[in-house]
Every structure is written in C-alpha cells, then in structure tokens.
Design a protein around this motif. Structure first.
Motif, mmCIF file in Angstrom:
data_model
loop_
_atom_site.group_PDB
_atom_site.id
_atom_site.type_symbol
_atom_site.label_atom_id
_atom_site.label_comp_id
_atom_site.label_asym_id
_atom_site.label_seq_id
_atom_site.Cartn_x
_atom_site.Cartn_y
_atom_site.Cartn_z
ATOM 1 N N GLU A 267 35.250 34.392 45.223
ATOM 2 C CA GLU A 267 33.887 34.244 44.642
ATOM 3 C C GLU A 267 33.307 35.824 44.458
ATOM 4 O OE1 GLU A 267 32.536 32.194 42.481
ATOM 5 O OE2 GLU A 267 30.590 33.281 42.433
ATOM 6 N N VAL A 268 33.538 36.552 45.418
ATOM 7 C CA VAL A 268 32.814 37.644 45.426
ATOM 8 C C VAL A 268 33.454 38.540 44.489
ATOM 9 C CG1 VAL A 268 32.481 39.799 46.755
ATOM 10 C CG2 VAL A 268 32.213 37.658 47.812
ATOM 11 N N GLY A 269 34.928 38.499 44.241
ATOM 12 C CA GLY A 269 35.690 39.205 43.115
ATOM 13 C C GLY A 269 35.580 38.891 41.734
ATOM 14 N N ARG A 270 34.538 37.646 41.519
ATOM 15 C CA ARG A 270 34.587 37.243 40.322
ATOM 16 C C ARG A 270 33.916 38.097 39.383
ATOM 17 N NH1 ARG A 270 31.388 33.414 37.566
ATOM 18 N NH2 ARG A 270 30.119 32.978 39.394
ATOM 19 N N ARG B 233 41.733 38.117 45.260
ATOM 20 C CA ARG B 233 40.345 38.709 45.133
ATOM 21 C C ARG B 233 40.281 39.744 43.992
ATOM 22 N NH1 ARG B 233 37.705 41.095 50.388
ATOM 23 N NH2 ARG B 233 38.881 43.004 49.783
ATOM 24 N N GLU C 95 35.139 31.556 48.913
ATOM 25 C CA GLU C 95 34.149 32.687 48.981
ATOM 26 C C GLU C 95 34.462 33.982 48.670
ATOM 27 O OE1 GLU C 95 30.694 30.438 51.578
ATOM 28 O OE2 GLU C 95 32.007 31.610 52.720
#
Lengths: 233, 620
Positions: A98-101, A146, A95
């Motif tokens: 995912e925030v960094g995507r 990230r 997760e």
C-alpha cells in the motif's frame, strides 16, 4: 530514457562518483558491474535523489531531474529497489504494498496486489505477516513488488541477487526477464557476472566512480582483460 | 481509608490520565515520525487551555458552546503547530538532536511571551462544564461528572487515533515513515505534507489536552514546562512513538500521582521519575517501544580533533592574558560579569565534554551544577561557614550524584538517555524545591558569602579564574588523552570500540562523572559569587542555558563553550532588561539554529578553513 552526464556525487566531502556518464534506453536491461565500493549503489542513490548531485546532469524521460527531491523523481515513474531491501519491518506485506501505491502514468493498466501475488506466489500466503517476519528472499521479492505498485517505467535494482539462495536467484532472474518482456526498463547493479549475463542486454563496468567499459554483454565477454582488471573474474 | 475513598482516588487518577494521554500521544506521534523531541508541545497545551478559556467566556453558556470552544481551541492549536512546523522545524529535520531541542525551546520562550501579551499574566479559573457540573455518588463518594466524561474521552481518542493509524492509507504512510523515511520518499510519497499533517494532529491533541483542563485547573503561564516534563515521562515509559504505550503510561502516572499525593504529597514527581528509571532499566525502549532502527550519529561526519597549532596556542595565551588583566581594566560590575562568564564557561565546557566529545546528549546537566551549589551551601551553613571546605565538598557531592544517575543513564543512548538525564535533573529540582526544612524550598538559601580573604571582587575573580579556568584546561587535556579518544570512539561507533576490547560502559560512566565533577565545581563557585542559591539552578531552563551556550559556541569546537558562555551571558544581561526578553532570546536561538547550525566559533572556523587559515579542526 535515463541519462547521466558527467555526474559527480558522494557523501559529504567524500567524492564517490567521478564524471560518471551512462545511458539507459527504453525497454532495455542494463547491468552496472563493478567491485565492492566501485560506486554502484551510490549511482543508484544519486539517480533516485537520495544523494545530491555535486555537478553534472541527470535526465529522465527528457526531464532534467538533477535537483529533484527523491519523491518527485519517483512520481515521474522511477522505481528504486535498495540493496539492503528495506522493507518496512512492522508493516504487513499488504501494508508494504500500500505504501508503494501510486497512480498509473500511462495507458497500461496499473499493477494490483493480485497480479503481484501471481508474479511472487510466496508473498500471497504471507500477506498478513510483518516485513520483519519474512525470509531474505521474500523480503527481496516484497521490495520489488512494492516498487511495482508505483507503476514505474524504469526500475533501479540494486544488487538483486545479493545474499540469496541459488534457487531464489534463478527465480529472481526469471522475474526480471518477465518484467523486461512486459516492456519494463531496468538498470541493475551486480557483482554476480553470471546473473548479469542471464538478464542484461548491456553492461557498464565501473571502477572508482568512473565508467571503464560499456557495451553489450557479448562484447564484455570478449574482453577478458576488462573482466580481469575490474571484476576480478 | 475506606474502599470507596480508594476507588474515588482511582477515578481521579484516571481522569487526570486522560488529559496527560492527549498531550503525550501527540508528542509521541510527532516524535515517531519527525524524530524531533518537541519541547514546544507543552506550549501548545498551554495555548489550548488559554484559547478554550477565552472562547468559553466569550460565547454564551451552554453545552454546545462549551464543547465547540474546546474543539475550536484544539483546531487553532493544530494550525499554530502547522505554522511552526513549516516555518521553523522543516528546516532542521536533518540537524542533530541538540539543535532541534534547543530550537523548540526557543519556541517555548516565544510562545510564553506571546501568550502573556495576548491573554495577560494573571491566573485564570474556568467555570464548570455546562451539563456536567454535578457529582455522581459512587460508593458514597462524590465524583464530579466532568471527571467521568474525561475518563471516557481518553479511550475514545485512543481508539480514534489507533484507527486512523492502522486503517487508513495516511496512517500506513505515517507508520512507514516512522520506520524508514527515505524509503517512503523513494516510493514517491512527499514527506513534507506527511510531516505537516502529523504535526497538525499532534499539536491539536496537545491543544485538546489543554482545553479540557479548563474546568479542572487554574490556567497560568507555568503550565507549559510542568506538563512537558510529565509528558516526556509518559512518552518514554510508554515507548517513543507508541500510542497505546502512551495510554498505559499515562494511566500509570495518573494513578501514581493520585495515590502518591496521599503518601508523599510534595514529591509525586520524584515518584514518577523513579518509575521511569526502573522501566528504562528493564525495558530500555519503554513498555511498548522498539529499538531505534535509525542511527543518527552518521548525519554529520566529524573531523578529527587536533592539538592546537602554534598560532592556536598563541591565541590561547592571549586569551589567558586578557582574562588575567580583567580586574585592572573593568569596573566592579564588569568584574562580576566576567566572573559569571568564567563560571558558565566551565559549566558549558563540562556539558560539551559530555555531548560533543562523548556523544551523550544531556537535557539535565543543571542537576550537577545545582548539586555542587547546594552541597556547598549546606556545608557552609552547617559546618562552620568555611568556604574552603564547601568548595571541596560541593564538587564531591556532584560527582557522587553523577555516578548514581550516570549508572542508569549511560546504559541508554540518544533520546532515551537525554530523557533520563532530564528526569535526574527534575528529581534534584523537586528535592530542592520541596524539602523546605533543609534547602529553604522556593525561598532558597541566602547569606553564603566567601571567606574574608576572597571577599573583594578582584580576588574572588582570580579564585574563579584559577578554579574554573583551570577546570576548562584540565577538561581539554582529558579530551586529548587516550580516555578522551575512547569516549569519542564510543560516540562514533560503540560496537567497534567495544570490539577492540574496551569496556565502553565503564568509560562512559566515568566520563559522565567527570562532566558532573566540573559542573559541580562551577556550581560551588557560583553560590559564593551570588551569595545565594535557589531551586531554579536545577530547573529545565538552566539545563537549556547550558545547551544554548554549547550551541552558540558550536558543538564541534573546543573553544565553543567559552565563546558560547561569554556571548550568552552578555546577551542575557543585555536583553533581560527589555520587555518581552523571552521572545527576543527565543527568536535569537531559533534564528541561530536555522542559520548558523555550527555555532559562532564553528562558523568562524569554517570561514577560516575556507580562506586557508586553518586546516581541519584545530582545538583553539
């Protein structure tokens, strides 16, 4: 790629950066050296936009980002790895990534979690663990991974070697060299001169928020008085 | 009580828990991400109920129109929430908690008048839900079908929100933002839309909670504050930001109400607050909450307090001279107003001592004002009508109350402390409201007049000036004494203060009692100035009045509370004669928070510093 022009900045009324100017060229690894409190982290925070610029100018890829909010600077392709790591403690490794995507910004293929787990094998087995369950070294790797998920063209690395075991520091240096070989531009702040020698092409030495030396690492080594005065080596 | 009856009561508790959960989950979600304690959440609930009621009445009767209306109402409330967020709250995310709270209370006032203007002031009774208007017999007890539907709705919403938060990218970003907003921004996520979308969802949930109540309860203009107190309790017990915690806590409170009403019908709210106090002592961050990682105190760097300079002291003397001259200059009406202002100046100063100086933001300071007032009134009535004795006992009662509640409160910090102080005030309020035999209940206590010698308006004014004005001066002295330094040290860094060997908890407890004492003095005088006392003096709006006065004057200046009390009372006196005065007052509060966050005194002080007339912060 990144240029700071006579930048003043700080917290509230406390002025930390004093007419600071520096340049980071594409594909280079630049080290920002200085003692505790010299203004290294403040420089990083000011560039990414977490702290406002009082006066002066910051340009990134030719765009004036001086007044940009943080997220806009990041979307332009700047990644920021803070010194205190700041993984999201309650989110799993997956997760956190995912925030960094963010979508890719150039023709290069975007980073995927699979590639990042290749770069940081330790993270793979811990992908379902929460950020707070990781060791310090793993957290540092996660913050870099990230940031890479955002497919940045420039990474600000704030004290990447701080508080890590010697073995992990070496691993970190290897990673930075690998990133550099892939064409990444990096501005890193360091107190550890040895670490900077391993990875950096160029160095800026700062003291009280102003540049006191700039040049290549070899030039720096030939100036013992700079090392003694500003880095206490 | 048969087993069947108990089970039926249990189901009633569950069904009311559902609506409570909807409201509380929205509140918790919004707090988790934006860190704003949103008083206006109760207004969204009320708006949802009104909208649903009118849509249902307007559309033809049927299952589809009914549920369509409920959902439409929720969505409209969501949009209203977005407007409120974009227009007002977005500007104050970095302001201290107090400012945010007061601004959202301004929204409460505006929404009350807006709903009154749109839908009228009379109570409305919704018709039963089509298709669910029968009863089911369980263990021979009749259970309304609609209650069963509500019981199912709670878990459905819980699971939906949980999936949204845990299985979507949006949810991952929201959870990341609750843990570290800046880092999320540094990773390229625009927080603005994230916050707005959370506000939409949270407000829509509140609207839904209100809409589903239409067939169960009467719709009226008091719904907002009554639900918000309960929703706060639920959110705090469950843990701020935890949706599952909110569900557990809603069930707990729902059942507590359902069974408490059988044992102590009047004071179920006291029961709820007692449970909250116990939970917070055992688990200071609620059942499923986590320690607050983000420190808020560092948002604003505070300048050191200085003793007043010579010009400052001269101005102070001038103010005192002006106050002494009041009875010679003003007519009776003016004297009464001035008396009022001085009383509230002490009330505001005591709150300021607690908040500005000690960093303990209280949402329920009216409790100690009311304790002083009621104790004085009771002493006056039952112990031979002596004003002097009443003025002595009233403040003592307030101190005792502050010591008892303070023991719980000072162990917490930030929002949790604020919530517990609110809870304490609600307990006092419900006792004054419900214990009719002693306190007169809603009718209050009348005929509490001053002794013969103090009955003329000027004499009573001077009495007030000596007691309350003196109180303000003593509070100032305490602020500049080592005790005041310790409290300020604790406000800025509790760890550092304790590490130099100070028992901070004891100092905070004592500081809480001092604030309670002076609020109690103000309350005691207040009863005699009015001749009467009503439960309103302990209610949420009175506590907010105090906050607004401190805010008007500026949190960081010692002169603030005096200026604030004066401006507030004059303003109130003027606009309370107008139609829609709530909306006007609310708008003024909102504009003030957004435009002049340092308050009036702070604003002029900043000007003075800018023009070189003042150095740093002087305590005028």
């Amino acid at each position: 790629m990144l240029e700071l022009n006579s930048v003043n900045a700080g917290y509230g009324k406390a002025r930390i950066l004093n007419q600071l100017s520096l340049t980071v060229e594409r594909g280079k690894v630049v080290a920002l050296l200085g003692r505790n409190g010299a203004g290294k982290s403040t420089t990083m925070k000011t560039v990414i936009g977490l702290l406002p610029v009082t006066s002066g100018q910051v340009t990134f890829q030719g765009e004036d980002i001086t007044r940009y909010p943080c997220h806009r600077t990041a979307q332009l392709g700047m990644g920021y790895v803070p010194e205190d790591r700041r993984v999201f403690p309650d989110l799993t490794v997956d997760e956190n990534l995912e925030v960094g995507r963010q979508p890719p910004r150039d023709a290069r293929p975007p980073w995927t979690p699979a590639q990042l787990f290749e770069l940081f094998p330790n993270l793979l087995e811990r992908r379902h663990n929460q950020g707070k369950q990781l060791s310090g070294g793993e957290q540092q790797m996660l913050t870099i991974a990230r940031t890479l998920m955002g497919n940045p063209q420039l990474i600000l690395l704030d004290e990447p070697s701080e508080g890590l075991a010697p073995r992990i520091v070496e691993q970190m240096a290897d990673t930075i060299i690998k990133l550099k070989e892939s064409g990444m531009t990096i501005l890193l702040s360091e107190q550890n001169l040895h670490f900077a020698r391993l990875v950096a092409d160029q160095a800026y030495v700062i003291e009280k928020g102003s540049v006191r030396f700039s040049g290549s690492i070899t030039e720096l080594d030939s100036k013992p008085e700079v090392l003694a005065t500003y880095l206490a080596v | 009580m048969t087993a069947g009856f108990i089970f039926a009561q249990f189901l009633t508790g569950l069904s009311s828990a559902s609506s409570l959960f909807l409201v509380a989950s929205g509140l918790s979600l919004i707090f988790g991400v934006t860190r704003i304690v949103n008083f206006a959440h109760g207004s969204f609930y009320m708006l949802g109920a009104y909208l649903a009621y009118h849509l249902i009445e307007w559309l033809p009767t049927g299952i589809l129109p009914f549920w369509g209306s409920v959902i439409c109402a929720a969505l409209i409330v969501g949009v209203v929430g977005v407007i409120v967020e974009v227009v007002i709250l977005r500007r104050i995310y970095h302001a201290p908690e107090l400012f945010q709270l007061v601004a959202t209370f301004g929204i409460v006032l505006v929404m009350q008048d807006a709903i009154f203007a749109l839908f009228g002031g009379e109570d409305k009774f919704g018709s039963r839900a089509p298709g669910l208007n029968g009863v089911v017999r369980i263990f021979d007890e009749p259970i309304p079908q609609y209650d069963l539907a509500l019981i199912a709705l709670g878990p459905v919403v819980l699971i939906s929100v949980w999936l949204l938060l845990n299985k979507t990218r949006w949810g991952t970003l929201v959870r990341a933002a609750t843990q570290d907003r800046d880092m999320v921004a540094a990773l390229g996520v625009n927080q603005a839309w994230l916050f707005t979308s959370v506000f939409f969802l949270g407000s829509a949930l509140a609207g839904l909670g209100g809409a589903v109540q239409v067939p169960r309860e009467s719709i009226n203009l008091l719904m907002d504050l009554s639900i918000i107190a309960e929703a706060f309790v639920v959110v705090v017990i469950g843990g701020m930001g935890s949706i599952v915690g909110a569900f557990l806590a809603a069930v707990l409170i729902g059942e507590l109400n359902a069974f408490g009403i059988l044992i102590m019908p009047q004071i179920t709210i006291v029961l709820a607050f007692l449970v909250m106090a116990v939970v917070l002592i055992v688990r200071p961050w609620g059942l499923l909450g986590k320690p607050d990682a983000i420190q808020h105190a560092g948002d604003q760097i505070d300048m050191p307090l200085r003793e007043a300079s010579l010009p400052g002291k001269l101005v102070g003397l001038l103010v005192i001279a002006a106050l002494v001259a009041v009875p010679y200059v003003l007519d009776d009406f003016g004297i009464v107003l001035a008396t009022d202002i001085i009383i509230f100046a002490l009330f505001a100063a005591s709150l300021h001592f607690l908040m500005g100086n000690s960093g303990m933001v209280s949402f329920g300071h009216a409790a100690y004002f009311a304790l002083g007032a009621y104790a004085s009134a009771l002493v006056f009535r039952h112990l031979g009508g002596s004003m002097e004795l009443a003025l002595l006992i009233g403040p003592i009662a307030a101190v005792v109350g502050a010591l008892v509640f303070g023991w719980f409160c000072v162990r917490l910090s930030g929002v949790y402390l604020a919530m517990l102080t609110l809870a304490a005030a609600q307990i006092i309020w419900s006792i004054t409201y419900s214990w009719g035999d002693v306190t007169g209940g809603d009718d209050g206590m009348l005929g509490i007049w001053p002794s013969e010698w103090a009955r003329s308006k000027p004499v009573f004014y001077y009495l007030t000036l000596v007691l309350c004005g003196g109180g303000v001066l003593i509070l100032r002295k305490i602020t500049h004494a080592p005790f005041g330094y310790v409290l300020r040290g604790g406000r800025d860094s509790s760890v550092r203060t304790e590490s130099i060997g100070i028992h901070l908890l004891r100092h905070r407890h004592f500081g809480f009692a001092v604030a309670g004492l002076f609020a109690g003095i103000a309350g005691s005088i207040y009863v005699f100035s009015k001749g009467s006392i009503f439960p309103d003096e302990a209610a949420i709006p009175r506590s907010i009045d105090g906050l607004v006065m401190v805010l008007l004057g500026g949190v960081h200046t010692l002169a603030g509370p005096l200026v604030g009390a004066g401006v507030f009372r004059l303003l109130e006196d003027w606009i309370s004669r107008l139609d829609f005065w709530r909306a006007i007052l609310g708008t003024i509060i909102i504009v003030l928070v957004v435009v002049a966050p340092q308050g009036i005194a702070g604003f002029f002080h900043t000007l003075a510093i800018r023009f070189g007339l003042a150095k740093g912060r002087e305590s005028l």
